[in-house]
Motif scaffolding. Structure first.
Motif, PDB file in Angstrom:
ATOM      1  N   ASP A  68       0.844  -1.194   0.000  1.00  0.00           N
ATOM      2  CA  ASP A  68       0.000   0.000   0.000  1.00  0.00           C
ATOM      3  C   ASP A  68       0.878   1.241   0.000  1.00  0.00           C
ATOM      4  O   ASP A  68       2.046   1.193   0.398  1.00  0.00           O
ATOM      5  CB  ASP A  68      -0.881   0.043   1.260  1.00  0.00           C
ATOM      6  N   CYS A  69       0.277   2.376  -0.380  1.00  0.00           N
ATOM      7  CA  CYS A  69       0.974   3.653  -0.301  1.00  0.00           C
ATOM      8  C   CYS A  69      -0.041   4.789  -0.316  1.00  0.00           C
ATOM      9  O   CYS A  69      -0.828   4.908  -1.263  1.00  0.00           O
ATOM     10  CB  CYS A  69       1.945   3.828  -1.462  1.00  0.00           C
ATOM     11  N   GLY A  70      -0.061   5.583   0.736  1.00  0.00           N
ATOM     12  CA  GLY A  70      -0.899   6.780   0.771  1.00  0.00           C
ATOM     13  C   GLY A  70      -2.372   6.532   0.540  1.00  0.00           C
ATOM     14  O   GLY A  70      -3.029   7.313  -0.141  1.00  0.00           O
ATOM     15  N   GLY A  71      -2.892   5.456   1.082  1.00  0.00           N
ATOM     16  CA  GLY A  71      -4.305   5.139   0.909  1.00  0.00           C
ATOM     17  C   GLY A  71      -4.625   4.399  -0.380  1.00  0.00           C
ATOM     18  O   GLY A  71      -5.786   4.172  -0.705  1.00  0.00           O
ATOM     19  N   VAL A  72      -3.600   3.995  -1.111  1.00  0.00           N
ATOM     20  CA  VAL A  72      -3.779   3.294  -2.386  1.00  0.00           C
ATOM     21  C   VAL A  72      -3.234   1.874  -2.260  1.00  0.00           C
ATOM     22  O   VAL A  72      -2.101   1.679  -1.801  1.00  0.00           O
ATOM     23  CB  VAL A  72      -3.040   4.036  -3.523  1.00  0.00           C
ATOM     24  N   ALA A  73      -4.049   0.893  -2.675  1.00  0.00           N
ATOM     25  CA  ALA A  73      -3.585  -0.495  -2.713  1.00  0.00           C
ATOM     26  C   ALA A  73      -2.753  -0.678  -3.980  1.00  0.00           C
ATOM     27  O   ALA A  73      -3.267  -0.571  -5.089  1.00  0.00           O
ATOM     28  CB  ALA A  73      -4.760  -1.457  -2.714  1.00  0.00           C
ATOM     29  N   LEU A  74      -1.447  -0.909  -3.798  1.00  0.00           N
ATOM     30  CA  LEU A  74      -0.569  -1.152  -4.941  1.00  0.00           C
ATOM     31  C   LEU A  74      -0.696  -2.591  -5.421  1.00  0.00           C
ATOM     32  O   LEU A  74      -0.735  -2.869  -6.608  1.00  0.00           O
ATOM     33  CB  LEU A  74       0.883  -0.852  -4.575  1.00  0.00           C
ATOM     34  N   ILE A  75      -0.723  -3.500  -4.458  1.00  0.00           N
ATOM     35  CA  ILE A  75      -0.942  -4.920  -4.731  1.00  0.00           C
ATOM     36  C   ILE A  75      -1.855  -5.438  -3.640  1.00  0.00           C
ATOM     37  O   ILE A  75      -1.567  -5.289  -2.458  1.00  0.00           O
ATOM     38  CB  ILE A  75       0.381  -5.701  -4.744  1.00  0.00           C
ATOM     39  N   THR A  76      -2.970  -6.026  -4.036  1.00  0.00           N
ATOM     40  CA  THR A  76      -3.925  -6.534  -3.060  1.00  0.00           C
ATOM     41  C   THR A  76      -3.373  -7.785  -2.379  1.00  0.00           C
ATOM     42  O   THR A  76      -2.345  -8.328  -2.789  1.00  0.00           O
ATOM     43  CB  THR A  76      -5.276  -6.848  -3.732  1.00  0.00           C
ATOM     44  N   VAL A  77      -4.046  -8.255  -1.363  1.00  0.00           N
ATOM     45  CA  VAL A  77      -3.589  -9.398  -0.573  1.00  0.00           C
ATOM     46  C   VAL A  77      -3.372 -10.621  -1.470  1.00  0.00           C
ATOM     47  O   VAL A  77      -4.244 -11.001  -2.243  1.00  0.00           O
ATOM     48  CB  VAL A  77      -4.605  -9.732   0.538  1.00  0.00           C
ATOM     49  N   GLN A  78      -2.161 -11.191  -1.348  1.00  0.00           N
ATOM     50  CA  GLN A  78      -1.806 -12.390  -2.111  1.00  0.00           C
ATOM     51  C   GLN A  78      -1.064 -13.362  -1.202  1.00  0.00           C
ATOM     52  O   GLN A  78      -0.388 -12.951  -0.266  1.00  0.00           O
ATOM     53  CB  GLN A  78      -0.888 -12.030  -3.291  1.00  0.00           C
TER      54      GLN A  78
END
Length: 134
Positions: A68-78
C-alpha cells in the motif's frame, strides 16, 4: 502547477538477516522498507511493478502479503508462497490508476504467518497531481 514528468520510487523488501534494518525482518506486521522514500499526497500512481529476486519462504502456514501507499492499494492481498506473481525471478506489473490521499512511503504488510526468506524490488510509477509537493 503539476509536474508532468513520470517519477519512479524504488525500494526493496528483503527478509534476509543481512538487511539494512531489523524492521525488514519477515515477521507478520506492517513495515516500511528501509530504503523507501515518501510519495507525495495527490500523486497519481499509474503502475506498481515487482521483481522477486528471491522467492518468499513461509515459517509455517499460509502467509499473505500486500503493498500500500498513501491510501492506495498497490498490490492486493496475495499468498506469499503460492501466488504466481511472487514466484522466484518473476516480474509483475500492476496498473493502479489512483491518487494518494496522504504523503507516505510504501508499506509491506505480512499477515497470518511470518516469512523467513524472500526479496522483492518494488517500483512505483507516478505523476505529481496539481496539489502534490515534491
Amino acid at each position: 502547477m503539476a509536474n508532468s514528468s513520470l517519477q519512479t520510487m524504488k525500494c526493496t523488501y528483503d527478509v534476509s538477516a543481512d538487511t539494512k534494518s531489523t524492521a525488514d525482518l519477515g515477521t507478520a506486521g506492517t513495515i516500511v522498507p528501509s530504503d523507501a522514500t515518501v510519495i507525495p499526497k495527490n500523486a497519481i500512481i499509474i503502475r506498481a511493478t515487482t521483481y522477486v529476486s528471491r522467492a518468499m519462504v513461509a515459517v509455517g502456514g499460509t502467509p499473505t502479503i500486500k503493498l500500500d501507499c498513501g491510501g492506495v492499494a498497490l498490490i492486493t492481498v496475495q499468498n506469499c508462497v503460492g501466488h504466481a506473481s511472487l514466484a522466484d525471478e518473476k516480474v509483475t506489473s500492476n496498473v493502479v490508476g489512483l491518487k494518494t490521499t496522504s504523503a507516505t512511503a510504501p508499506t509491506v504488510t505480512i499477515a497470518d504467518q511470518a516469512i523467513n526468506a524472500g526479496c522483492v524490488d518494488i517500483y512505483v510509477d507516478y505523476y505529481l497531481g496539481s496539489s502534490g509537493v515534491a
